[in-house]
Enzyme design. Structure first.
Site, mmCIF file in Angstrom:
data_model
loop_
_atom_site.group_PDB
_atom_site.id
_atom_site.type_symbol
_atom_site.label_atom_id
_atom_site.label_comp_id
_atom_site.label_asym_id
_atom_site.label_seq_id
_atom_site.Cartn_x
_atom_site.Cartn_y
_atom_site.Cartn_z
ATOM 1 N N ASP A 52 -9.731 0.838 9.522
ATOM 2 C CA ASP A 52 -9.039 -0.448 9.448
ATOM 3 C C ASP A 52 -10.110 -1.531 9.503
ATOM 4 O OD1 ASP A 52 -7.022 -2.693 10.348
ATOM 5 O OD2 ASP A 52 -5.763 -0.980 9.832
ATOM 6 N N ASP A 53 -9.778 -2.689 10.019
ATOM 7 C CA ASP A 53 -10.697 -3.819 10.027
ATOM 8 C C ASP A 53 -11.933 -3.525 10.893
ATOM 9 O OD1 ASP A 53 -11.559 -6.329 9.448
ATOM 10 O OD2 ASP A 53 -9.831 -7.365 10.294
ATOM 11 N N LYS A 128 -5.827 -0.458 2.303
ATOM 12 C CA LYS A 128 -4.851 -1.305 3.003
ATOM 13 C C LYS A 128 -5.271 -2.749 2.782
ATOM 14 C CE LYS A 128 -3.350 -2.479 7.720
ATOM 15 N NZ LYS A 128 -3.332 -2.021 9.130
ATOM 16 N N ASP A 130 -4.659 -6.619 3.655
ATOM 17 C CA ASP A 130 -4.055 -7.477 4.680
ATOM 18 C C ASP A 130 -3.823 -8.895 4.145
ATOM 19 O OD1 ASP A 130 -3.020 -7.945 7.199
ATOM 20 O OD2 ASP A 130 -4.679 -6.980 8.246
ATOM 21 N N TRP A 165 3.358 -8.028 6.058
ATOM 22 C CA TRP A 165 4.327 -8.135 7.162
ATOM 23 C C TRP A 165 5.721 -8.573 6.693
ATOM 24 C CZ3 TRP A 165 0.040 -11.854 7.845
ATOM 25 C CH2 TRP A 165 -1.127 -11.235 8.293
ATOM 26 N N GLY A 166 6.034 -8.335 5.418
ATOM 27 C CA GLY A 166 7.368 -8.682 4.909
ATOM 28 C C GLY A 166 7.517 -10.147 4.527
ATOM 29 N N ASP A 168 7.437 -13.618 2.275
ATOM 30 C CA ASP A 168 7.816 -13.931 0.887
ATOM 31 C C ASP A 168 8.775 -12.887 0.310
ATOM 32 O OD1 ASP A 168 5.952 -16.032 1.019
ATOM 33 O OD2 ASP A 168 4.328 -14.704 0.348
ATOM 34 N N ARG A 183 4.074 -3.103 4.175
ATOM 35 C CA ARG A 183 4.450 -3.441 5.552
ATOM 36 C C ARG A 183 5.579 -4.452 5.547
ATOM 37 N NH1 ARG A 183 0.520 -3.162 9.659
ATOM 38 N NH2 ARG A 183 1.529 -4.818 10.852
ATOM 39 N N ASP A 187 2.785 -5.772 13.986
ATOM 40 C CA ASP A 187 2.175 -4.519 14.441
ATOM 41 C C ASP A 187 3.054 -3.797 15.469
ATOM 42 O OD1 ASP A 187 0.228 -5.668 12.951
ATOM 43 O OD2 ASP A 187 -1.348 -5.535 14.462
HETATM 44 C C1 GLA Z 1 -3.402 -7.262 11.040
HETATM 45 C C2 GLA Z 1 -2.627 -6.002 10.682
HETATM 46 C C3 GLA Z 1 -3.062 -4.852 11.583
HETATM 47 C C4 GLA Z 1 -4.576 -4.662 11.524
HETATM 48 C C5 GLA Z 1 -5.292 -5.972 11.837
HETATM 49 C C6 GLA Z 1 -6.788 -5.882 11.573
HETATM 50 O O1 GLA Z 1 -2.997 -7.749 12.273
HETATM 51 O O2 GLA Z 1 -1.245 -6.222 10.814
HETATM 52 O O3 GLA Z 1 -2.399 -3.660 11.195
HETATM 53 O O4 GLA Z 1 -4.926 -4.203 10.247
HETATM 54 O O5 GLA Z 1 -4.799 -7.035 11.049
HETATM 55 O O6 GLA Z 1 -7.462 -7.067 11.826
#
Ligand code: GLA
Length: 389
Positions: A52-53, A128, A130, A165-166, A168, A183, A187
Site C-alpha cells: 500500500d502507501d 490500487k 487512491d 471511497w464511493g 461522485d 471502494r 477504511d
Molecule cells: C487511504 C485509503 C487506505 C490507504 C491509505 C494510504 O486512506 O483509504 O486504504 O490506502 O489511504 O495512505
C-alpha cells in the site's frame, strides 16, 4: 494478452496497510509473504500480495516513472515482485490520482502513462489507485478513466483497484473506468462500530444492482485476526480497537455473501488457529467465489417502520448450482432468533429445503417455508439451502 476476465470472481489477497502503514521494509514483507504461504492462506486462495502507501521514493524524477524507496527496498521492486511470483503470489502496488498520495508521497497525477509502464516493467499484477490531493480543477472521474486506460495500454494483465471511497456516485461509472474492484466507503477498522458503519453503506448501495463479475464493489479489508494489533490499531485512541472473533466471523461472512474482494490485513506471522478457521473456511470461500457472481441481497429485516434500524437481517445469495446461501445476522449484543422466509428468494412457502450450517459444518435437517435459528450476539449463521423436489 490473456483473454480471461481478471476478476471473474472477487479477488483475494493480503494488503499490508493495516499492519504496517508506511513502516515497510523488504525483509519483513518477505517474512510476511512466507508466513501467508506457510499458514495456508495462499493455498486457500489469498494470492494477491499488495503493497500500500509508503513504498515510494519521496522524490520523482520526471520521465522515469515512480521510483521506490531504496532504503526500504534495497533489492528493488522488480526483485521483490520476482520473489512474490516465485512463491506463487501476484504482486500488488499502490499509487494515487492526485499530486501526492494520502500519506504524502508523490502521486501519479500527470504521470499516469509513465507510472503504469513502470509498474508493468516490475511485473505488477494489481494497482490500487487512491483519491487524495486531486487538483481542484481536475475531474476525478476522468483521472480514474485515465489510469484505467494507461493500465490497459501496458499490455499486461493488471487488476485495477479504484479507491475513491464511493465519491461522485462511483458505483455508476467504476466499470467504465475499467475498475475490477472499487471502494465504496472509508477504511475498515478493528471495531464492531466500524463494521456497522460499513454495513450501513452496503445496505444503502444495494450491491446486487451495482456489483458483479469483473467489477466488484469493495467495502475494504477484512479485519479478522487484527486482535487489536497492527499499525492502524495504534493510532492513540482511548479504547484500543479489538472487535473480537464473532465480529470477525460476521464481517467475513457478509463479505463472502456480497462478493466483496477478500483482502486480509492482519499480520500472518501472528495468526491464530481461530483466525485461520474463519479466513480459510472452504465453504465460505466457495460461496464468495461462486461462478454466478451474484452478490447477496437483503431479503428480510425485522424493521416495522422505514426509519427503524433493523437489528437482525437476512441476506440471500443465489448460487450457480441452484442452491441458495443465506446469512442470518444478529447485530444485538445478546442472542436473538432470526427467521428467514424462503419465499423472498424464489421458493414457494410450501417448498421443502435441506439446510447445511456452514460454520457448524453440519446438516441441520429439512425445513418447509422458513427457518428460525438462535444467532449469538454480534454474530451470524450461514446456511446453504437446497431445494428438495
Ligand atoms: C487511504 C485509503 C487506505 C490507504 C491509505 C494510504 O486512506 O483509504 O486504504 O490506502 O489511504 O495512505
Amino acid at each position: 494478452m490473456d483473454e480471461k476476465l481478471l476478476a471473474q470472481t472477487p479477488p483475494m489477497g493480503f494488503n499490508c496497510w493495516n499492519t504496517f502503514m508506511t513502516d515497510l521494509d523488504e525483509d519483513t514483507l518477505k517474512e510476511v509473504a512466507l508466513a501467508l504461504k506457510n499458514e495456508g492462506f495462499l493455498e486457500a486462495g489469498y494470492n494477491y500480495f499488495c503493497l500500500d502507501d509508503g513504498w515510494e521514493n519521496k522524490e520523482r524524477v520526471v520521465g522515469q516513472g515512480l521510483d521506490y524507496d531504496k532504503e526500504k527496498f534495497p533489492s528493488g521492486l522488480k526483485a521483490f515482485g520476482d520473489f512474490l511470483h516465485n512463491l506463487g503470489f501476484k504482486f500488488g502496488i499502490y499509487t494515487c490520482n492526485g499530486t501526492k498520495t494520502c500519506a504524502g508521497y508523490p502521486g501519479s497525477y500527470g504521470y499516469e502513462y509513465e507510472d503504469a509502464a513502470q509498474f508493468a516493467k516490475w511485473g505488477v499484477d494489481l494497482v490500487k489507485y487512491d483519491n487524495c490531493f486531486v487538483p481542484s480543477d481536475a475531474n476525478s472521474k476522468f483521472l480514474y478513466r485515465r489510469m484505467g486506460q494507461a493500465l490497459r495500454e501496458t499490455g499486461r494483465d493488471i487488476l485495477y483497484s479504484m479507491c475513491n471511497w464511493g465519491f461522485d456516485e462511483s458505483e455508476n461509472w467504476a466499470r467504465t473506468a475499467g475498475a475490477h474492484i472499487y471502494r465504496v466507503c472509508g477504511d475498515c477498522r478493528d471495531t464492531f462500530e466500524n463494521v456497522e458503519t460499513v454495513m450501513s453503506v452496503i445496505r444503502k448501495l444495494n450491491f446486487s444492482a451495482h456489483s458483479g463479475t469483473n467489477c466488484f464493489a469493495d467495502p475494504d479489508f477484512l479485519i479478522a485476526g487484527m486482535n487489536g494489533e497492527g499499525a492502524v490499531s495504534n493510532l492513540g485512541e482511548e479504547v484500543k480497537p479489538n472487535a473480537g472473533y464473532n465480529v470477525y466471523r460476521l464481517q467475513f461472512s457478509l463479505w463472502c455473501m456480497i462478493c466483496a474482494p477478500l483482502f486480509m490485513s492482519h499480520d500472518p506471522r501472528k495468526t491464530t488457529p481461530l483466525t485461520k478457521e474463519i479466513l480459510q473456511n472452504k465453504k465460505m470461500i466457495e460461496i464468495s467465489q461462486d461462478i454466478a457472481g451474484i452478490p447477496a441481497f437483503l431479503c428480510t429485516t425485522e424493521k416495522k417502520h422505514a426509519n427503524d434500524v433493523a437489528k437482525t437481517e437476512v441476506w440471500a445469495k443465489p448460487l450457480y448450482n441452484g442452491d441458495v446461501a443465506i446469512c442470518l445476522i444478529n447485530r444485538r449484543e445478546f442472542d436473538h432468533d432470526v427467521c428467514a422466509g424462503f419465499d423472498s428468494f424464489g421458493w414457494l412457502i410450501s417448498d421443502m429445503v435441506s439446510a447445511y450450517d456452514v460454520w457448524e459444518d453440519k446438516s441441520i435437517g429439512n425445513h418447509r417455508g422458513n427457518i428460525t435459528l438462535k444467532v449469538p450476539g454480534r454474530d451470524c449463521k450461514v446456511l446453504i439451502l437446497h431445494h428438495i423436489k
